[in-house]
Design an enzyme around this catalytic site. Structure first.
Site, PDB file in Angstrom:
ATOM      1  CB  VAL A   1      -0.931   0.016   1.234  1.00  0.00           C
ATOM      2  CG1 VAL A   1      -1.770   1.289   1.262  1.00  0.00           C
ATOM      3  CG2 VAL A   1      -1.829  -1.213   1.228  1.00  0.00           C
ATOM      4  CG  ASP A   2      -0.631   4.655   0.139  1.00  0.00           C
ATOM      5  OD1 ASP A   2      -1.272   4.418  -0.899  1.00  0.00           O
ATOM      6  OD2 ASP A   2      -1.160   5.114   1.167  1.00  0.00           O
ATOM      7  CG  PHE A   3       4.962   0.038  -3.178  1.00  0.00           C
ATOM      8  CD1 PHE A   3       6.061   0.104  -4.015  1.00  0.00           C
ATOM      9  CD2 PHE A   3       3.811  -0.558  -3.648  1.00  0.00           C
ATOM     10  CE1 PHE A   3       6.007  -0.398  -5.295  1.00  0.00           C
ATOM     11  CE2 PHE A   3       3.745  -1.078  -4.924  1.00  0.00           C
ATOM     12  CZ  PHE A   3       4.847  -0.994  -5.763  1.00  0.00           C
TER      13      PHE A   3
END
Length: 364
Positions: free
Chosen positions: A219-221
């Site tokens: 997630v949101d890396f």
């Protein structure tokens, strides 16, 4: 002498004056096979480009110091942190930490006044690994990173950066864990592999360049307010029960000169979205990028409905099954050739002033 004669003489003089152009405006080629020759032609060594580069950087590159480190502590210092402490604040010369293969189990922070530092992995086929397991619960999200860089003119070559904390399960508070936070200006990363799950790379602020890298997460890396180009870099969405989200760019208004540009990259792994509107004016461009079929057809996510008119998500000439634009969200822009030419170049990060080729350290 007549006015016409004077004009002719002046014109003749001007024709013989060498004109230095900003060569970083040359568009990045669409053919990945041409990338290295194009890059080598533009980003030449400092000796060739002194007149156009930041003067302080030219001075720093002219007086290099090499510190040798080994993972067993038998180098010039026992640890990376000890080596960093030895570098004075307001440092004015290039300091290269030459890292032998092995695991360096440390949490490293380079303060904002320790400029011109390079992390150099001696063996690109057996890269040193910087690893730590910090989490947001213990340090806060942006300070959980295994490597934090707050200074300017940082560079990393042939390095793995890992946050070894377990994958967030949606139940543990503060489980997100960054591997790298880059908050300094004018930083470059060559053949650097960055591993984590949620919030792997905090591309926080400043102008940055990534080439031949690998970044993986869930997630949101890739998140933050940097203005960064990612070239020939693999973005790997780690498969799981929930789809991954590659980017969460934090641009709040159109007046902010920030954004992420992914050019000639590869998106691999499990189900993923290219990004979400973490902030109202988030700006992300994907161009000439190979996308696997795991990309969701909509491609992008709105966090709030009102972001539809303010986000700046764009795509240009991507390829692969995941690049199909037929079902893309309606707020996603398909760039024209003219728009792509203007934005997809090293000039967007002023590369001619600071970006140098990857360092090759010749050690006795």
């Amino acid at each position: 002498m007549s006015c016409i004669a004077v004009e002719a003489v002046l014109l003749g003089i001007l024709l013989y004056i060498p004109i230095v152009l900003s060569d970083d405006r040359a568009p990045i080629p669409s053919n990945s096979a041409q990338l290295n020759s194009w890059f080598d032609g533009i980003i030449q060594p400092v000796a060739v480009r002194k007149a156009t580069m930041d003067p302080a950087l030219v001075t720093a590159e002219g007086q290099t110091k090499v510190i040798k480190l080994k993972s067993d502590g038998s180098g010039d210092f026992k640890s990376i942190n000890e080596a960093i402490k030895s570098i004075p604040d307001d440092n004015t010369k290039r300091v290269i930490l030459s890292l032998a293969p092995g695991n360096y189990s440390e949490k490293v922070k380079i303060g904002m006044y320790k400029h011109y530092i390079t992390f150099y992995g001696e063996d690109p086929n057996n890269m040193p690994i910087l690893v730590f397991g910090g989490t947001a619960a213990e340090y806060g999200t942006v300070d959980s990173a295994t490597l934090i860089v707050e200074s300017n003119y940082f560079s990393a070559v042939n390095l793995k950066i890992v946050n070894s904390a377990p994958r967030p399960d949606g139940k543990r508070v503060g489980a997100q864990a960054a591997a790298l936070r880059i908050s300094g200006d004018k930083a470059s990363f060559y053949n650097v592999k960055i591993y984590g799950f949620q919030d792997t790379l905090c591309d926080d602020k400043g102008k940055h360049f990534y080439k031949d890298c690998y970044i993986e997460g869930t997630v949101d890396f890739i998140f933050g307010s940097g203005k960064s180009i990612f070239l020939n870099t693999e973005l790997h969405a780690v498969p799981g029960d929930q789809p991954a989200i590659i980017t969460a760019q934090a641009r709040k208004t159109d007046s902010e000169d920030t954004g992420y540009y992914f050019v000639n990259c590869r998106v691999t792994g499990g189900g993923a979205f290219l990004g979400r509107s973490w902030m109202p004016a988030a700006k992300v461009v994907f161009a000439y990028t190979e996308m696997v079929d795991a990309i969701h057809p909509e491609g992008w996510i709105l966090v709030k409905p009102e972001h539809e008119s303010t986000v700046r998500f764009s795509e240009y000439n991507n390829k692969g099954p995941g690049a199909n634009m037929e079902k893309r969200a309606k707020f996603v822009k398909r760039l024209s050739d003219a728009e792509a030419k203007q934005s997809i170049s090293l000039g967007s990060i002023e590369a001619s002033k600071w970006l140098l080729p990857p360092r090759v350290v010749g050690l006795p």
